[in-house]
Design a protein around this motif. Structure first.
Motif, mmCIF file in Angstrom:
data_model
loop_
_atom_site.group_PDB
_atom_site.id
_atom_site.type_symbol
_atom_site.label_atom_id
_atom_site.label_comp_id
_atom_site.label_asym_id
_atom_site.label_seq_id
_atom_site.Cartn_x
_atom_site.Cartn_y
_atom_site.Cartn_z
ATOM 1 N N GLY A 255 38.492 34.510 50.701
ATOM 2 C CA GLY A 255 39.532 33.877 51.513
ATOM 3 C C GLY A 255 40.285 32.760 50.820
ATOM 4 O O GLY A 255 41.207 32.195 51.403
ATOM 5 N N CYS A 262 41.465 40.827 47.542
ATOM 6 C CA CYS A 262 42.619 41.053 48.420
ATOM 7 C C CYS A 262 43.903 41.248 47.617
ATOM 8 O O CYS A 262 44.991 41.037 48.142
ATOM 9 C CB CYS A 262 42.779 39.857 49.357
ATOM 10 S SG CYS A 262 43.151 38.347 48.445
ATOM 11 N N GLN A 272 47.519 37.709 45.341
ATOM 12 C CA GLN A 272 46.365 37.671 46.228
ATOM 13 C C GLN A 272 46.840 37.308 47.640
ATOM 14 O O GLN A 272 47.509 36.273 47.825
ATOM 15 C CB GLN A 272 45.357 36.648 45.723
ATOM 16 C CG GLN A 272 44.674 37.104 44.443
ATOM 17 C CD GLN A 272 44.032 35.944 43.745
ATOM 18 O OE1 GLN A 272 44.670 35.201 43.004
ATOM 19 N NE2 GLN A 272 42.749 35.784 43.997
HETATM 20 FE FE1 FES Z 1 38.953 36.524 47.587
HETATM 21 FE FE2 FES Z 1 41.524 36.832 48.294
HETATM 22 S S1 FES Z 1 39.775 37.197 49.464
HETATM 23 S S2 FES Z 1 40.702 36.361 46.329
#
Ligand code: FES
Length: 292
Positions: A255, A262, A272
């Motif tokens: 995240g 992502c 990302q």
């Molecule tokens: Fe880890 Fe985006 S969720 S880099």
């Protein structure tokens, strides 16, 4: 970005399988911007779950110690099921605010007076915070498409405001005054029958900026509409759709930019979603390669 142990203020199923949860988290409420998200540790699951911030009270400003944010989420798996079962007074672990949100051109520049918002299903969630921020200076039209009437942004929501705001605030509609609301349902049970993207072209001449949040199929339809050759062939002003910001919801690991789980391909190279987005320009994304 801060990690916070926050308190659930209320948690209500406002539509079938869709919950509205208010959470007391003063330092996120006072700093979150429209389109940003938080991640929640859901029980014993290793991966935190991302949720866009749906509302904030008060809006960005001083940390009064009383600030709350709201999440509007659909139960789609074990993590969201865990979250949907949380009770008032329980603590949850939140990280945020995260990511880059929507940008709104100032009205002074004369570039952005009319905002067109397009929501598909639960994609309404981040657009409500955007409306809260922008409605005092912009004219807003919201197209909300859903499969059937009971999946549309519900009239029940105005009764479930933030606890800190008191009785008067809790009666206010989360759709700010003056917002033109255009419901669309696939079965025709409310509003126009069809998809949000069916009527979107009708508003493009009016709109100075377009914002969207919804499923991949909605974005793919919009990306096709934005193609110059198609616009000319259909005699429409769809070139305006090339300046459209979309909020992507993809599976995430960390995240905050550490795991590359992502990553998507864009015309500006690899990006990302959690760190460079979740908001991107519609025509920057290479949609054929996106998997959500
Ligand atoms: Fe880890 Fe985006 S969720 S880099």
């Amino acid at each position: 970005m801060k990690q916070n142990l926050c308190t659930v203020v209320s948690n209500v199923e406002v539509m079938p399988d869709i919950h509205l949860m208010w959470i007391k988290t003063p330092n996120i409420a006072c700093s979150v911007l429209p389109g940003q998200f938080i991640t929640v540790r859901c029980g014993d699951f290793t991966l935190r779950r991302p949720f866009s911030v749906h509302q904030a009270s008060p809006l960005m400003g001083e940390d009064s110690g009383e600030g709350e944010i709201a999440l509007l989420f659909k139960v789609t798996g074990k993590g969201t099921l865990w979250l949907s079962e949380r009770q008032t007074g329980e603590g949850i672990d939140i990280l945020g605010p995260l990511g880059e949100g929507f940008s709104i051109a100032p009205t002074k520049s004369g570039q952005s007076k009319h905002l067109l918002l397009v929501a598909g299903g639960i994609g309404i969630a981040p657009l409500v915070l955007l409306m809260q921020y922008a409605s005092s200076q912009h004219q807003i039209t919201l197209i909300h498409g859903a499969s059937t009437a009971n999946q549309l942004y519900p009239s029940a929501l105005p009764k479930i405001g933030p606890s800190s705001a008191g009785k008067k605030r809790s009666k206010l509609s989360p759709l700010p005054t003056g917002v033109q609301f255009i419901p669309v349902t696939e079965d025709g049970s409310m509003g126009k029958k069809g998809m949000a993207t069916d009527i979107l072209p009708d508003f493009l001449d009016w709109a100075d900026q377009v914002y969207a949040c919804g499923p991949l199929e909605m974005y793919e339809a919009m990306a096709e509409m934005s193609l110059p050759a198609l616009s000319i062939a259909e005699g429409r002003s769809n070139l305006k759709l090339r300046k459209c910001q979309v909020s992507l919801e993809v599976r995430m690991g960390c995240g905050f930019g550490a795991c590359y789980g992502c990553t998507i391909n864009t015309n500006q190279g690899l990006k990302q979603v959690c760190r460079d987005g979740p908001v991107f320009e519609l025509d920057d994304i290479i949609w054929q390669e996106v998997r959500i």
